[in-house]
Design a protein around this motif. Structure first.
Motif, PDB file in Angstrom:
ATOM      1  N   ALA A  31       0.831  -1.204   0.000  1.00 16.86           N
ATOM      2  CA  ALA A  31       0.000   0.000   0.000  1.00 16.86           C
ATOM      3  C   ALA A  31       0.865   1.253   0.000  1.00 16.86           C
ATOM      4  O   ALA A  31       0.576   2.229  -0.706  1.00 16.86           O
ATOM      5  CB  ALA A  31      -0.922  -0.015   1.215  1.00 16.86           C
ATOM      6  N   LEU A  32       1.950   1.248   0.791  1.00 18.61           N
ATOM      7  CA  LEU A  32       2.837   2.400   0.851  1.00 18.61           C
ATOM      8  C   LEU A  32       3.506   2.652  -0.494  1.00 18.61           C
ATOM      9  O   LEU A  32       3.640   3.804  -0.931  1.00 18.61           O
ATOM     10  CB  LEU A  32       3.889   2.197   1.937  1.00 18.61           C
ATOM     11  CG  LEU A  32       4.892   3.334   2.130  1.00 18.61           C
ATOM     12  CD1 LEU A  32       4.178   4.628   2.518  1.00 18.61           C
ATOM     13  CD2 LEU A  32       5.926   2.963   3.186  1.00 18.61           C
ATOM     14  N   ALA A  33       3.926   1.577  -1.164  1.00 14.27           N
ATOM     15  CA  ALA A  33       4.567   1.732  -2.478  1.00 14.27           C
ATOM     16  C   ALA A  33       3.619   2.387  -3.473  1.00 14.27           C
ATOM     17  O   ALA A  33       4.019   3.270  -4.242  1.00 14.27           O
ATOM     18  CB  ALA A  33       5.034   0.375  -2.988  1.00 14.27           C
ATOM     19  N   VAL A  60      13.909   7.963   1.355  1.00 11.20           N
ATOM     20  CA  VAL A  60      14.181   6.611   0.852  1.00 11.20           C
ATOM     21  C   VAL A  60      13.052   5.674   1.232  1.00 11.20           C
ATOM     22  O   VAL A  60      12.637   4.827   0.432  1.00 11.20           O
ATOM     23  CB  VAL A  60      15.527   6.101   1.408  1.00 11.20           C
ATOM     24  CG1 VAL A  60      15.759   4.651   1.015  1.00 11.20           C
ATOM     25  CG2 VAL A  60      16.663   6.982   0.898  1.00 11.20           C
ATOM     26  N   GLY A  61      12.526   5.797   2.441  1.00  5.57           N
ATOM     27  CA  GLY A  61      11.403   4.973   2.875  1.00  5.57           C
ATOM     28  C   GLY A  61      11.858   3.661   3.482  1.00  5.57           C
ATOM     29  O   GLY A  61      13.016   3.247   3.342  1.00  5.57           O
ATOM     30  N   PRO A  62      10.937   2.968   4.185  1.00  9.42           N
ATOM     31  CA  PRO A  62      11.279   1.690   4.811  1.00  9.42           C
ATOM     32  C   PRO A  62      11.509   0.601   3.775  1.00  9.42           C
ATOM     33  O   PRO A  62      10.941   0.625   2.681  1.00  9.42           O
ATOM     34  CB  PRO A  62      10.046   1.378   5.670  1.00  9.42           C
ATOM     35  CG  PRO A  62       8.932   2.129   5.017  1.00  9.42           C
ATOM     36  CD  PRO A  62       9.546   3.363   4.431  1.00  9.42           C
ATOM     37  N   LEU A  63      12.355  -0.346   4.125  1.00 11.57           N
ATOM     38  CA  LEU A  63      12.647  -1.467   3.235  1.00 11.57           C
ATOM     39  C   LEU A  63      11.557  -2.528   3.321  1.00 11.57           C
ATOM     40  O   LEU A  63      11.099  -2.872   4.404  1.00 11.57           O
ATOM     41  CB  LEU A  63      13.983  -2.115   3.615  1.00 11.57           C
ATOM     42  CG  LEU A  63      15.263  -1.370   3.235  1.00 11.57           C
ATOM     43  CD1 LEU A  63      16.449  -2.053   3.886  1.00 11.57           C
ATOM     44  CD2 LEU A  63      15.440  -1.312   1.739  1.00 11.57           C
ATOM     45  N   THR A 112       3.648  11.111   6.569  1.00 15.67           N
ATOM     46  CA  THR A 112       2.220  10.897   6.807  1.00 15.67           C
ATOM     47  C   THR A 112       1.749   9.595   6.161  1.00 15.67           C
ATOM     48  O   THR A 112       0.972   8.836   6.763  1.00 15.67           O
ATOM     49  CB  THR A 112       1.409  12.076   6.253  1.00 15.67           C
ATOM     50  OG1 THR A 112       1.801  13.273   6.940  1.00 15.67           O
ATOM     51  CG2 THR A 112      -0.085  11.858   6.446  1.00 15.67           C
ATOM     52  N   LEU A 113       2.213   9.317   4.952  1.00 13.58           N
ATOM     53  CA  LEU A 113       1.802   8.094   4.253  1.00 13.58           C
ATOM     54  C   LEU A 113       2.228   6.842   5.012  1.00 13.58           C
ATOM     55  O   LEU A 113       1.502   5.836   5.024  1.00 13.58           O
ATOM     56  CB  LEU A 113       2.384   8.072   2.836  1.00 13.58           C
ATOM     57  CG  LEU A 113       1.842   9.130   1.868  1.00 13.58           C
ATOM     58  CD1 LEU A 113       2.525   9.009   0.510  1.00 13.58           C
ATOM     59  CD2 LEU A 113       0.327   9.005   1.710  1.00 13.58           C
ATOM     60  N   VAL A 114       3.391   6.888   5.651  1.00 11.12           N
ATOM     61  CA  VAL A 114       3.831   5.743   6.448  1.00 11.12           C
ATOM     62  C   VAL A 114       2.843   5.477   7.568  1.00 11.12           C
ATOM     63  O   VAL A 114       2.451   4.334   7.829  1.00 11.12           O
ATOM     64  CB  VAL A 114       5.253   5.986   7.012  1.00 11.12           C
ATOM     65  CG1 VAL A 114       5.626   4.893   8.006  1.00 11.12           C
ATOM     66  CG2 VAL A 114       6.272   6.023   5.875  1.00 11.12           C
TER      67      VAL A 114
END
Length: 326
Positions: free
Chosen positions: A8-10, A119-122, A249-251
């Motif tokens: 969903a995050l992607a 970068v965001g979470p892996l 926020t998206l996370v």
């Protein structure tokens, strides 16, 4: 973070890149025809930080509950609030005492924080793909995080120096412009740190049919161009509100409801409102108490306030990120 949340995050991040790119280009192009004055930019920064920037960190109490509740039970909230506010107060007091070291510490922490959010979470797939090359991710974190600090300092050292002077450097032996010029010389290091990640994303774009690597490649020149062409305050508003705050926020949105991001956003808004209003109230009190000119006061409230919130915020992120990425 679960596999469903990562998916969903992607999707949300991909859509965000498209929207943020269009908005950034429109603001950058519009600034050629109309560029607001310094005080107007400071007012825009103050409003944008209050309405969009503060809420993105206003769920720290949820991270605090996850950290403290099992150990302290019902006492977790007063303990958490006491520690959190104590750190905030210490940051402000130390800034008033030694502004230059505090500013530099804040910028270093901001580099890591901005970069990790960009970068965001892996995901599990990313763990498998990047596991043998962790230095690529670390370089991307540092390079991306440095962009909103290094690029304006290199492109607009005098204007950035005035901002630093307003934050206390005018009373130090080293003026704000000297600090900005020094920071600006680090842009080749930021480019060098990003180079392996850019090569890796280019390779992925060529090998796969996914547009994710392409969107990541597109956003870098868009952000850099905005930071070069826009005045520093307006450029920071565009980056901080349009890119950084939205991504954080998206996370939280997918953490709250990975199956239905719309409901997750509604939950985020409801949960973030109390601390957002409390923070705005504290900032309003600081505004009334201070007696500096309005433009300078806006910069002090925003940047010293952000510093006061960033240190405990990043500390919580470090505590919780390990469990998110496992």
């Amino acid at each position: 973070m679960s596999a469903l949340a990562h998916e969903a995050l992607a999707r949300l991040r991909h859509r965000h890149v498209a929207v943020a790119t269009v908005v950034t280009c429109m603001v950058t192009a519009g600034s050629v025809a109309f560029q607001p004055g310094h005080e107007v930019q400071a007012a825009l920064l103050l409003v944008a930080a209050a309405v969009f920037g503060v809420p993105h960190g206003a769920l720290d109490h949820l991270a605090g509950r996850a950290t403290f509740q099992d150990r302290l039970g019902a006492l977790w909230l007063p303990v958490f609030l006491t520690l959190y506010l104590a750190v905030c107060a210490c940051v402000v007091l130390v800034w008033l005492w030694v502004p230059l070291p505090m500013l530099l510490c804040f910028l270093l922490v901001a580099v890591v924080h901005f970069g990790s959010e960009d970068v965001g979470p892996l995901s599990q797939a990313d763990h498998h793909e990047v596991g043998l090359r962790p230095w690529i991710r670390r370089g991307e974190v540092l390079g991306r995080g440095a962009l909103p600090i290094v690029v304006p300092s290199a492109a607009h050292p005098t204007e950035v120096g005035r901002i630093f002077d307003a934050l206390g450097l005018a009373s130090t032996a080293i003026g704000g412009e000297t600090v900005a010029l020094t920071i600006g010389t680090a842009w080749p290091l930021a480019a060098l740190a990003l180079a392996p990640a850019i090569g890796h994303m280019t390779s992925r774009a060529v090998r796969s049919r996914s547009t994710s690597p392409v969107s990541s490649l597109i956003e870098l020149p868009i952000i850099v161009s905005a930071l070069v062409l826009l005045p520093p305050l307006l450029g920071f508003v565009v980056y901080f509100v349009g890119w950084h705050a939205v991504r954080h926020t998206l996370v939280w949105v997918v953490r709250l409801n990975p199956a239905n991001p719309r409901h997750g956003f509604m939950s985020f808004t409801r949960l973030a409102l109390p601390l957002t209003l409390g923070t705005i109230a504290l900032g309003s009190g600081a505004w009334i108490w201070m007696d500096t000119p309005p433009g300078e006061r806006a910069l002090q409230v925003v940047f010293v306030g952000l510093a006061a919130l960033t240190f405990p915020h990043v500390a919580l992120e470090l505590v919780t990120s390990g469990s998110d990425e496992r």
